[in-house]
Enzyme design. Structure first.
Site, mmCIF file in Angstrom:
data_model
loop_
_atom_site.group_PDB
_atom_site.id
_atom_site.type_symbol
_atom_site.label_atom_id
_atom_site.label_comp_id
_atom_site.label_asym_id
_atom_site.label_seq_id
_atom_site.Cartn_x
_atom_site.Cartn_y
_atom_site.Cartn_z
ATOM 1 N N HIS A 29 0.833 -1.206 0.000
ATOM 2 C CA HIS A 29 0.000 0.000 0.000
ATOM 3 C C HIS A 29 0.868 1.256 0.000
ATOM 4 O O HIS A 29 0.575 2.232 -0.670
ATOM 5 C CB HIS A 29 -0.881 0.047 1.252
ATOM 6 C CG HIS A 29 -2.091 -0.825 1.154
ATOM 7 N ND1 HIS A 29 -2.508 -1.383 -0.026
ATOM 8 C CD2 HIS A 29 -2.981 -1.219 2.096
ATOM 9 C CE1 HIS A 29 -3.589 -2.100 0.193
ATOM 10 N NE2 HIS A 29 -3.907 -2.023 1.478
ATOM 11 N N ARG B 55 -5.238 -10.187 -15.199
ATOM 12 C CA ARG B 55 -4.860 -11.291 -14.298
ATOM 13 C C ARG B 55 -6.059 -11.609 -13.409
ATOM 14 O O ARG B 55 -6.335 -10.880 -12.462
ATOM 15 C CB ARG B 55 -3.688 -10.888 -13.419
ATOM 16 C CG ARG B 55 -2.377 -10.653 -14.152
ATOM 17 C CD ARG B 55 -1.287 -10.282 -13.150
ATOM 18 N NE ARG B 55 0.042 -10.433 -13.685
ATOM 19 C CZ ARG B 55 0.790 -9.429 -14.147
ATOM 20 N NH1 ARG B 55 0.328 -8.204 -14.142
ATOM 21 N NH2 ARG B 55 2.007 -9.663 -14.605
ATOM 22 N N ARG C 208 -6.952 -13.526 -19.000
ATOM 23 C CA ARG C 208 -6.180 -14.753 -18.780
ATOM 24 C C ARG C 208 -6.911 -15.620 -17.764
ATOM 25 O O ARG C 208 -7.317 -15.141 -16.711
ATOM 26 C CB ARG C 208 -4.788 -14.415 -18.241
ATOM 27 C CG ARG C 208 -3.997 -15.665 -17.905
ATOM 28 C CD ARG C 208 -2.616 -15.350 -17.406
ATOM 29 N NE ARG C 208 -2.643 -14.824 -16.053
ATOM 30 C CZ ARG C 208 -1.567 -14.345 -15.433
ATOM 31 N NH1 ARG C 208 -0.414 -14.307 -16.055
ATOM 32 N NH2 ARG C 208 -1.650 -13.887 -14.203
ATOM 33 N N GLU D 117 4.938 -18.432 -21.966
ATOM 34 C CA GLU D 117 5.752 -18.035 -20.814
ATOM 35 C C GLU D 117 6.572 -19.197 -20.278
ATOM 36 O O GLU D 117 7.196 -19.083 -19.228
ATOM 37 C CB GLU D 117 4.862 -17.455 -19.712
ATOM 38 C CG GLU D 117 3.764 -18.393 -19.252
ATOM 39 C CD GLU D 117 2.915 -17.810 -18.124
ATOM 40 O OE1 GLU D 117 3.385 -16.910 -17.420
ATOM 41 O OE2 GLU D 117 1.777 -18.285 -17.944
ATOM 42 N N ARG E 293 13.862 -15.697 -9.352
ATOM 43 C CA ARG E 293 14.389 -14.337 -9.225
ATOM 44 C C ARG E 293 14.405 -13.859 -7.783
ATOM 45 O O ARG E 293 15.107 -12.936 -7.423
ATOM 46 C CB ARG E 293 13.619 -13.372 -10.110
ATOM 47 C CG ARG E 293 12.285 -12.935 -9.583
ATOM 48 C CD ARG E 293 11.901 -11.671 -10.278
ATOM 49 N NE ARG E 293 10.592 -11.826 -10.904
ATOM 50 C CZ ARG E 293 10.002 -10.852 -11.545
ATOM 51 N NH1 ARG E 293 10.590 -9.705 -11.682
ATOM 52 N NH2 ARG E 293 8.817 -11.031 -12.063
HETATM 53 C C1 PEP Z 1 4.571 -13.266 -17.043
HETATM 54 O O1 PEP Z 1 4.787 -14.387 -16.590
HETATM 55 O O2 PEP Z 1 5.383 -12.631 -17.749
HETATM 56 C C2 PEP Z 1 3.294 -12.565 -16.775
HETATM 57 C C3 PEP Z 1 2.996 -11.419 -17.364
HETATM 58 O O3 PEP Z 1 2.431 -13.146 -15.916
HETATM 59 P P1 PEP Z 1 2.545 -13.110 -14.341
HETATM 60 O O4 PEP Z 1 3.518 -12.014 -13.998
HETATM 61 O O5 PEP Z 1 1.160 -12.863 -13.874
HETATM 62 O O6 PEP Z 1 3.050 -14.474 -14.011
HETATM 63 MG MG MG Z 2 3.319 -15.718 -15.733
#
Ligand code: PEP
Ligand code: MG
Length: 565
Positions: A185, A292, A328, A427, A461
């Protein structure tokens, strides 16, 4: 001092420490239960009245969405379960303070334990509510920051939505907090108010003192203490340039997205809620390249119904007024948890039972989402996208379910777009390798570089030991991106990118050269990306891409791209 740059810009000013009041009391048994219930209920009434008043103030300083965070607090405390549990403790003769604290703590622990950033954010909301109600019960004055003089840098442990109500934009030139992440926030509020902010500076409250001069660099996360005149001059120049460039970006508002050689692109936004669709329009997005939908499934205790989902998707479609809306389907698992689904703990959640894999095994749930999306397709240019596709069978199974859902709707006489496009979110490395096969059976691709990078480099990451590998500029990732786009072009389908890399100025010439047709970025990046695209001719971009694709290491690639953008 160093923290996390969470809201762009440079603030040069004097510190005001905001130290929270101690909310101390001695828990006791109460004899008169009715009187104690009355004390609790009037504290809640007072809290609700204060919160609505604060929400009005926030609406003016930050915006509707931010005001709704505060209004959400009213919804949380009005939840019959939460309120009922507090009242049950009071009925068992526990004082109101201890009852509020105990039940709030239960919710805080529950939300905090999910490990999911958004759900954990709910824990921060409940903390804010708990402290406000305890302050009312204990008669403690809440912190007032509305009196801060011009040129103030606020230093707080955590910037809470209720605190934001007191912020006068013209007086607060920077914010430093001890906690918070990019999506907290604190960050959202600071960005909405366009106040430079550095979050998560360890012990900021004890290291700084009220009145001392500091510089906040919201881009790098640096906090410069005791700056000498040269440093002040340097940052003043940076601030002026930043503000000038920000004004210049406005020149790109309302303009089409075109390269310097005249190729047109679609520049869409990534959203998480129907309300974000309005934000996307306000920031001049040309549609939504990624909705999303997990967010509709979070923050609740059971699955949203088909009707609830339909309302949400329809709202977004209506706001977009015929502009594309790529929805999605549910992408849970991995880093996105939904507690009530009772997913089993997995050894390897990113490789596990998630996204399309989970949906195809939970057909009723999946079909109700698809039906909701189909129904919304009667209200705009709605498209369906499947996440985490790794094999052609998954795409076929998803499409078969779309056909089943269509025939259910036909039988019920419910309107939908018979030709709704169904696409793949590329992805995973597998989807990149078989992009030629997927392209034959898919209406569009959207490259999710966030996951594509992680899966291709086999690196998490969030893990600092391997984070150095996580870059979309790794030759391996670039080859997959290029391949996905080329396979799409070959098959004559549009290819977009909805991962973070789509907004990276260094990635843009490569995408122009490879033949990407759509960029989907966060709403705040729309004008910046439009400006970046306008800089390149196709021929220049081709030259840059040709050089990059000859390079062997990520470092060579990024060193070179930094020199040309
Ligand atoms: C991705 O994986 O690049 C993506 C846009 O989806 P998310 O970040 O929701 O996994
Ligand atoms: Mg993704």
């Amino acid at each position: 001092m160093k923290g996390l740059g969470a809201s762009e810009g440079y603030g040069i000013g004097r510190v005001m420490l905001v130290v929270e009041q101690k909310l101390e009391y001695t828990p006791k048994e109460v004899a008169d239960v009715e009187a104690e219930l009355g004390r609790f209920r009037s504290a809640v009434d007072q809290f609700v009245a204060n919160t609505f008043e604060q929400a009005d103030a926030v609406r003016k300083s930050a915006g509707d969405k931010e005001a709704e965070i505060l209004e959400g607090h009213v919804a949380i405390i009005s939840d019959p379960f939460m309120k009922g549990e507090i009242e049950n403790l009071i009925k068992a003769h526990q004082c109101a303070e201890a009852s509020v604290e105990q039940i709030c703590q239960m919710f805080i622990d529950m939300f905090a334990a999910t490990g999911d950033e958004l759900t954990m954010q709910r824990a921060a909301d409940v903390k804010d509510i708990r402290d406000s109600i305890l302050s009312i019960l204990l008669g403690v004055q809440e912190i007032k920051i509305s009196d801060a003089p011009a040129g103030t840098i606020l230093v707080v442990h955590e910037l809470t939505p209720s605190m934001t109500a007191g912020i006068k934009k013209e007086n607060i030139v920077g914010i430093i907090t001890e906690t918070g992440s990019q999506t907290s926030h604190s960050a959202i509020l600071a960005r909405a108010m366009e106040i430079p902010a550095v979050l998560s500076v360890p012990n900021a409250l004890s290291q700084l003192s009220t009145g001392e001069q500091v510089i906040v660099d919201g881009n790098t996360g640096d906090v410069v203490t005791a700056p000498d005149p040269d440093v002040i001059a340097e940052y003043t120049a940076k601030r002026d340039t930043y503000l000038r460039e920000k004004r210049e970006l406005e020149l790109y508002r309302g303009k089409p997205t075109v390269s310097a050689s005249g190729e047109e692109y679609e520049l869409c936004c990534n959203i998480g809620t129907p309300k974000d669709a309005a934000k996307a329009m306000e920031k001049d997005g040309e549609g939504v390249g990624l909705f999303r939908t997990e967010f509709l499934f979070m923050d609740r205790t059971s699955l949203p119904t088909e009707d609830e989902q339909f309302e949400a998707y329809k709202t977004a479609a209506v706001v977009l007024k015929g502009k594309p809306l790529i929805i999605r389907t549910l992408d849970i698992g991995g880093d996105k948890e939904i507690p009530y689904l009772g997913l089993e703990k997995e050894e390897n959640p990113f490789m596990g039972f998630r996204a399309i894999r989970y949906c195809l095994k939970n057909r009723d749930m999946f079909k109700s989402q698809i039906k909701a999306i189909l129904r919304a397709s009667a209200f705009g240019d709605v498209r369906i996208m499947f996440p985490l596709i790794t094999a052609v069978e998954e795409l076929r199974a998803g499409k078969a379910l779309v056909e089943e859902a269509k025939s259910d709707l036909r039988l019920s006489g419910i309107a939908f777009n018979e030709n709704i496009p169904v696409g793949v979110m590329t992805e995973t490395s597998a989807s990149g390798v078989i992009a030629d096969l997927l392209a034959k059976e898919s209406d569009f691709f959207s490259i999710g570089t966030n996951d594509l990078t992680g899966y291709t480099m086999a690196c998490d990451r969030g893990n600092s030991d391997v984070g150095y590998l996580y870059s979309p500029f790794q030759p391996s990732v670039l080859r997959l991106i290029k391949r996905i786009i080329e396979c799409g072009v070959e098959a004559g389908i549009p290819v977009g990118m909805c991962g973070e890399a789509a907004a990276n100025p260094m990635m843009i010439p490569l995408l122009i050269s490879f033949g990407l047709t759509e960029f989907s970025v966060s709403a705040v990046s729309v004008l910046k990306v439009r400006k970046c695209i306008a800089k390149w001719t196709k021929a220049e971009a081709d030259e840059v891409a040709a050089k990059v694709m000859e390079m062997s290491t990520e470092k060579e690639v990024t060193d070179y791209l930094k020199s040309v953008v």
